[in-house]
Enzyme design. Structure first.
Site, short mmCIF file in Angstrom:
data_model
loop_
_atom_site.label_atom_id
_atom_site.label_comp_id
_atom_site.label_asym_id
_atom_site.label_seq_id
_atom_site.Cartn_x
_atom_site.Cartn_y
_atom_site.Cartn_z
N ALA A 19 0.91 -1.18 0.08
CA ALA A 19 0.23 -0.17 0.08
C ALA A 19 0.88 1.33 0.07
O ALA A 19 1.81 1.35 0.54
CB ALA A 19 -1.02 0.00 1.18
N ARG A 20 0.35 2.35 -0.56
CA ARG A 20 1.10 3.50 -0.82
C ARG A 20 1.33 4.07 0.65
O ARG A 20 2.52 4.65 0.82
CB ARG A 20 0.16 4.17 -1.74
CG ARG A 20 0.82 5.39 -2.47
CD ARG A 20 -0.17 6.55 -2.86
NE ARG A 20 -0.55 6.06 -4.42
CZ ARG A 20 -0.01 6.74 -5.46
NH1 ARG A 20 1.10 7.55 -5.34
NH2 ARG A 20 -0.20 6.12 -6.60
N CYS A 21 0.49 3.80 1.47
CA CYS A 21 0.80 4.20 2.88
C CYS A 21 1.85 3.92 3.60
O CYS A 21 2.41 4.60 4.52
CB CYS A 21 -0.49 3.20 3.60
SG CYS A 21 -1.95 4.62 3.73
N ILE A 22 2.66 2.61 3.24
CA ILE A 22 3.86 2.24 4.03
C ILE A 22 4.96 2.30 3.34
O ILE A 22 5.73 3.15 3.59
CB ILE A 22 3.56 0.64 4.25
CG1 ILE A 22 1.88 0.52 4.70
CG2 ILE A 22 4.61 0.06 5.08
CD1 ILE A 22 1.63 -1.14 4.48
N THR A 33 -4.08 5.53 0.73
CA THR A 33 -4.59 4.30 0.20
C THR A 33 -6.24 4.35 0.22
O THR A 33 -6.92 4.03 -0.71
CB THR A 33 -4.49 3.33 1.36
OG1 THR A 33 -3.02 3.14 1.54
CG2 THR A 33 -5.13 1.78 0.67
#
Lengths: 110, 119, 92, 124
Positions: A107-110, D80
């Site tokens: 995920a882009r988040c991580i 996300t």
């Protein structure tokens, strides 16, 4: 995008991650790595197999910290340091190893 | 002062996306070395019950990720006992290291944290 | 240790039973948004809770009469309440 | 003086979002410091470039943008969630150009950073 492999068309996203992780086989990993100009050694393979196993067990790709913690139990302190892992995968071990292991893009988040 | 975070789960796993989104927050705060504890009460206890098969609903089996929590340094996982009893559930969970607490201990433990997020 | 409880929904929309057990005597409850509909409801009066606050404008907008059981506050008081308590729980 | 962070999980058409906005405004007017707003779950829709409101309804997105402009308040959207709600095409190299002005795209790591910095995190 797509890769042609063993008379099979394998779909990837724009960054080269497989869209369907079940289409992965070990022979595919070097081809995926080649697009980043990386030649896989046995040390890379240890991480790639580990990341894939982690995903199949927990249904998530490990972030770097979880990766090092989980690897410590299996390979010992030395191979579980993030410095060691970044040397193998300069663009980020979590990102790169998951790609060659045929897993979804983290995920882009991580 | 260092913050510690408690994530309170009150919803069953599949009808809302809250369960998964709460888990995503926990994985990140764990990754950032913020002491993170998980609490389950009300319908939230269903998230931990054994033998669920999300794939039969075409739902990604994010419940499997709970077993990886130790790699994110999340080792404090608490369940509210009355919530189990009201639902006729046994303490039969799909992960280890779950502590079942009576009503008062559950509340006291949860409220020790400086930040409480509920999902 | 005191906790501020933020209630934003009517109890007919949400099952509060899991949250009610978290309220202890020294805690405070704030009713805001649709949480104001609980102001005179049976479950809340039964708690006989002394630190009960209602955001005045949220209640008057909904034509909810307020008795003596709840203290009317303006929205900026919520900031003070947040700071006066150790933590807060939003009854989601 | 305390550092306060705000977590918003409701979409712009929800009245609950106005309450969150009012709280932000009240913190900014107080002696305390609002260190950032993190939009999560449906909250990310607040930063959608193409949302529009009828002219006789309050546009909460504009209100957030004012706070960003007047107080340099950072407005973080969970990337996300933003992808899942289709705020921008996943393949876009500079997705921030597809967001409403004043909002920025952040990982949940930014929420963790806010948690580290904040004395209080309020979920509204």
């Amino acid at each position: 995008m797509a890769i042609e492999f063993n008379q099979q068309i394998i779909e990837t996203d724009g960054q080269g991650y497989l869209l369907d992780h079940t289409q992965w086989s070990e022979e595919l990993a070097p081809i995926l790595a080649q697009t980043d100009d990386l030649t896989l050694t046995e040390s890379h393979w240890e991480v790639i197999r580990f990341v894939r196993e982690f995903y199949l067990t927990y249904n998530t790709s490990p972030a770097i910290r979880a990766l090092t913690k989980a690897m410590k139990a299996e390979f010992g302190e030395e191979k579980a340091s993030s410095r060691y892992l970044y040397r193998l995968f300069p663009e980020g071990p979590a990102k790169q190893a998951t790609k060659y292991a045929g897993l979804p893009k983290p995920a882009r988040c991580i | 002062m260092t913050n510690t975070i408690a994530i309170l789960n009150t919803r069953a796993p599949f009808s809302h996306t809250n369960a998964k989104e709460a888990l995503d927050v926990a994985l990140i705060t764990g990754t950032y070395e913020i002491p993170t504890s998980l609490y389950f009460s009300g319908d939230g206890v269903w998230q931990l019950i054994n033998n669920q098969k999300p794939s039969e609903l075409a739902v990604k089996d994010f419940l499997k990720t709970f077993a990886a929590l130790e790699f994110y340094d999340i080792e404090e996982i608490y369940v509210d006992k009355p919530s189990l009893e009201q639902r006729g559930l046994a303490a039969n969970f799909h992960i280890d290291n779950v502590t079942v607490l009576d009503e008062l201990s559950f509340a006291n433990s949860l409220k020790q944290h400086s930040i409480i997020l509920s999902f | 240790m005191t906790t501020l409880h933020l209630i934003r929904e009517s109890s007919s929309q949400k099952d509060f039973s899991t949250y009610i057990s978290l309220v202890s005597t020294n805690d405070s409850i704030v009713l805001l948004d649709d949480g104001c509909y609980n102001a005179n409801s049976h479950w809340l009066t039964k708690l006989n809770f002394k630190n009960l606050y209602v955001i005045e404008r949220h209640a008057s907008a909904r034509a909810i009469p307020l008795g003596d059981n709840a203290k009317s506050i303006t929205s900026d008081t919520l900031v003070d309440l947040i700071c006066q308590h150790n933590n807060s729980i939003t009854w989601n | 003086m305390k550092n306060i962070a705000l977590l918003v999980t409701t979409p712009p058409n929800s009245h609950l979002t106005k309450t969150a906005y009012q709280f932000a405004l009240d913190v900014l007017a107080s002696e305390h410091h609002l260190i950032g707003v993190f939009f999560y779950q449906q909250g990310v829709i607040n930063g959608g470039k193409y949302i529009s409101f009828p002219s006789d309804e309050v546009n909460v997105q504009h209100l957030w943008q004012e706070l960003n402009k007047d107080h340099q308040l950072s407005l973080h959207l969970c990337s996300t969630a933003a992808e899942k709600f289709g705020l921008f095409p996943a393949e876009l190299v500079n997705p921030e150009t597809e967001l409403a002005e004043g909002f920025s795209l952040s990982g949940l790591g930014e929420l963790a950073a806010l948690i580290n910095k904040a004395d209080k995190l309020v979920q509204l």
